[in-house]
Design a protein around this motif. Structure first.
Motif, PDB file in Angstrom:
ATOM      1  N   ALA A   1      74.015 -10.127  29.072  1.00 61.14           N
ATOM      2  CA  ALA A   1      73.177  -8.996  29.513  1.00 61.14           C
ATOM      3  C   ALA A   1      71.902  -8.922  28.670  1.00 61.14           C
ATOM      4  O   ALA A   1      71.827  -9.505  27.587  1.00 61.14           O
ATOM      5  N   ASN A   2      70.934  -8.192  29.164  1.00 57.64           N
ATOM      6  CA  ASN A   2      69.656  -7.904  28.491  1.00 57.64           C
ATOM      7  C   ASN A   2      68.697  -9.089  28.456  1.00 57.64           C
ATOM      8  O   ASN A   2      67.651  -9.004  27.812  1.00 57.64           O
TER       9      ASN A   2
ATOM     10  N   ALA B   1      73.512  -8.957  23.583  1.00 58.32           N
ATOM     11  CA  ALA B   1      73.963  -8.492  24.897  1.00 58.32           C
ATOM     12  C   ALA B   1      74.792  -7.224  24.775  1.00 58.32           C
ATOM     13  O   ALA B   1      74.904  -6.459  25.733  1.00 58.32           O
ATOM     14  N   ALA B   2      75.385  -6.993  23.587  1.00 55.66           N
ATOM     15  CA  ALA B   2      76.242  -5.818  23.414  1.00 55.66           C
ATOM     16  C   ALA B   2      75.471  -4.607  22.906  1.00 55.66           C
ATOM     17  O   ALA B   2      75.913  -3.470  23.092  1.00 55.66           O
ATOM     18  N   CYS B   3      74.316  -4.832  22.272  1.00 51.13           N
ATOM     19  CA  CYS B   3      73.602  -3.745  21.591  1.00 51.13           C
ATOM     20  C   CYS B   3      72.996  -2.758  22.592  1.00 51.13           C
ATOM     21  O   CYS B   3      72.184  -3.145  23.437  1.00 51.13           O
ATOM     22  N   PRO B   4      73.333  -1.475  22.494  1.00 51.64           N
ATOM     23  CA  PRO B   4      72.748  -0.496  23.414  1.00 51.64           C
ATOM     24  C   PRO B   4      71.261  -0.254  23.157  1.00 51.64           C
ATOM     25  O   PRO B   4      70.528   0.136  24.060  1.00 51.64           O
ATOM     26  N   THR B   5      70.804  -0.495  21.925  1.00 55.93           N
ATOM     27  CA  THR B   5      69.377  -0.299  21.644  1.00 55.93           C
ATOM     28  C   THR B   5      68.553  -1.442  22.242  1.00 55.93           C
ATOM     29  O   THR B   5      67.473  -1.213  22.777  1.00 55.93           O
ATOM     30  N   VAL B   6      69.082  -2.668  22.179  1.00 56.27           N
ATOM     31  CA  VAL B   6      68.386  -3.788  22.834  1.00 56.27           C
ATOM     32  C   VAL B   6      68.295  -3.518  24.333  1.00 56.27           C
ATOM     33  O   VAL B   6      67.284  -3.815  24.976  1.00 56.27           O
ATOM     34  N   ALA B   7      69.358  -2.895  24.882  1.00 60.30           N
ATOM     35  CA  ALA B   7      69.395  -2.626  26.323  1.00 60.30           C
ATOM     36  C   ALA B   7      68.294  -1.672  26.755  1.00 60.30           C
ATOM     37  O   ALA B   7      67.762  -1.787  27.859  1.00 60.30           O
ATOM     38  N   SER B   8      67.941  -0.725  25.866  1.00 57.66           N
ATOM     39  CA  SER B   8      67.007   0.311  26.300  1.00 57.66           C
ATOM     40  C   SER B   8      65.642   0.220  25.620  1.00 57.66           C
ATOM     41  O   SER B   8      64.733   0.961  25.971  1.00 57.66           O
TER      42      SER B   8
ATOM     43  N   THR C   1      62.820  -2.531  24.920  1.00 55.65           N
ATOM     44  CA  THR C   1      62.443  -3.929  25.175  1.00 55.65           C
ATOM     45  C   THR C   1      61.798  -4.591  23.959  1.00 55.65           C
ATOM     46  O   THR C   1      61.780  -5.808  23.858  1.00 55.65           O
TER      47      THR C   1
ATOM     48  N   CYS D   1      67.781   0.549  14.574  1.00 55.90           N
ATOM     49  CA  CYS D   1      69.242   0.395  14.672  1.00 55.90           C
ATOM     50  C   CYS D   1      69.878   1.736  14.343  1.00 55.90           C
ATOM     51  O   CYS D   1      69.561   2.339  13.326  1.00 55.90           O
TER      52      CYS D   1
END
Lengths: 146, 276
Positions: B96-97, B161-168, B170, B209
């Motif tokens: 993901a991401n 792919a697991a990090c929620p901060t990377v997900a939101s 960019t 983070c």
């Protein structure tokens, strides 16, 4: 940089709620953000309501009478819940982000038990404190003790 | 319902040159005890669909090529036994991401660009020493332990792919590049902290983070990026306060041939050296 056509699949905010299954700290991360937004909205609303005094005593009294309704009392209690959680979890995050409670680097030996396990006692203690505050606040705000 | 010795692989497929949206394709796979997800994928490619695309190389959890989302979790396909995941269905998706190139192949260019930006190598400030090294650097076991855990990263991208901060966010550097930065900051041979600081101090770097801990939960090598990031933050704070101290570094001069044998240091081989 390669030239392959690619399709973006960043999870965005959806990741916070429906992404992969989270650990306890992952859920605390989400709750911390949501409670932060709740507190920010409350603060804005609080400033707006308080500033209504500028429009005269009658406006002020009308708004104050609204705040005594049970629904608003309950919403106010929810704000307190958000505050109690955000404050206690915030203490945990401040300590962790200063490098405390996560332990020193160690040799990775399977099964891996890293910083998440090291900080867990602190997390449990602070969440118990949050729970006690929320219960005590509930007795007071919702008049459950009477 | 699959047969008892069969399991279904539900694979998210997408070929951007042809498909507009991804679709899921189901493949029955004959199951053997101890079979890994990677072996299942190889079976599909050999007997059912040769066009299925994914990355792999070492088959033993060392190269980090085969990271993908297995039943919702970023994992290495070669390191994950099917029976540990599910008895009925294995759901596979690309990491993901990151943009998808094809099927289970994610484009990790951004990851490696961010990694390279943080100068992930030992930087020495003495240019003369680089041309004519005067000896070897000795590290104590304690100095080695400060960075050894973080040097086990295989750059698989599971943490990203697991990090929620990377997900939101960019622009967030993410756990892998920042862990690599801390690995070198914590090394007492390194002089590159000042160079890396330019990136590490950015708004979308270490300070973004917020310790969801997902990176450490999914890391297949026990690198613990969440810990590395918090220790990195402490280093940055100490540096900002002017309290960061460099660890001691001892250079040992090699014994020269013109020294009498009695004065030469006796080099005992480490216990794992093969004697011939």
């Amino acid at each position: 940089m390669n030239d392959h056509p690619a399709v973006e699949q960043r999870l965005g905010l959806v990741r916070w709620l429906t992404g992969h299954r989270h650990g306890i700290e992952g859920y605390l991360y989400i709750c911390h953000r949501i409670s932060g937004i709740v507190l920010l909205l409350f603060l804005s609303l609080h400033v707006l309501v308080t500033s209504s005094r500028l429009f005269g005593e009658e406006t002020w009294q009308t708004l104050m009478s609204l705040t005594h309704s049970p629904a608003l009392k309950f919403l106010e209690y929810l704000v307190f819940v958000a505050f109690a959680f955000h404050a206690t979890n915030g203490v945990r995050l401040i300590l962790i982000e200063l490098g405390f409670a996560v332990g020193k680097a160690e040799h990775p030996v399977y099964p891996y038990r890293g910083s998440l396990h090291k900080q867990r006692p602190l997390m449990i203690v602070l969440m118990v404190v949050a729970a006690v505050l929320i219960v005590l606040g509930g007795f007071d705000a919702l008049r459950l003790g009477r | 319902m699959p047969r008892t010795n069969e399991i279904i692989f539900s694979i998210r497929r997408l070929y951007p040159a042809v498909d507009a949206v991804p679709h899921t394709q189901r493949f029955p796979v004959e199951l053997h005890p101890g079979m890994t997800v990677l072996e299942g994928l190889l079976q599909i490619r050999e007997s059912q669909d040769a066009s299925l695309a994914w990355r792999f190389s070492c088959r033993m959890g060392v190269c980090g090529s085969c990271a993908m989302i297995v039943n919702g979790h970023p994992r290495l396909a070669c390191n994950t036994q099917i029976q540990d995941v599910s008895r009925e269905e294995v759901r596979l998706a690309p990491l993901a991401n990151y943009p998808v190139i094809k099927d289970l192949v994610a484009n990790l260019d951004t990851l490696f660009e961010q990694h390279a930006a943080l100068a992930p190598y030992i930087a020495r400030s003495d240019s003369a020493e680089l041309i004519a090294p005067g000896g070897e650097f000795r590290q104590t076991p304690a100095q080695l332990t400060r960075f050894l855990q973080f040097s086990g990263c295989i750059k698989c991208g599971a943490c990203m792919a697991a990090c929620p901060t990377v997900a939101s966010d960019t622009r967030f550097f993410g756990p892998m590049p920042l862990t690599a930065a801390h690995r070198y900051n914590a090394d007492n041979r390194d002089d590159g902290f000042a160079t890396r600081k330019r990136h590490m101090r950015q708004r979308h770097a270490a300070e973004h983070c917020h310790y969801a801990g997902e990176c450490s939960r999914v890391c297949p090598k026990g690198v613990d990026p969440a810990r590395a990031l918090q220790l990195l933050r402490r280093e940055l704070l100490l540096d900002w306060l002017g309290l960061r101290r460099r660890q001691a570094l001892a250079m040992v001069q090699p014994a020269s041939d013109d020294q009498p044998p009695s004065q030469r240091r006796v080099q005992t081989p480490p216990p794992f050296t093969v004697q011939r």
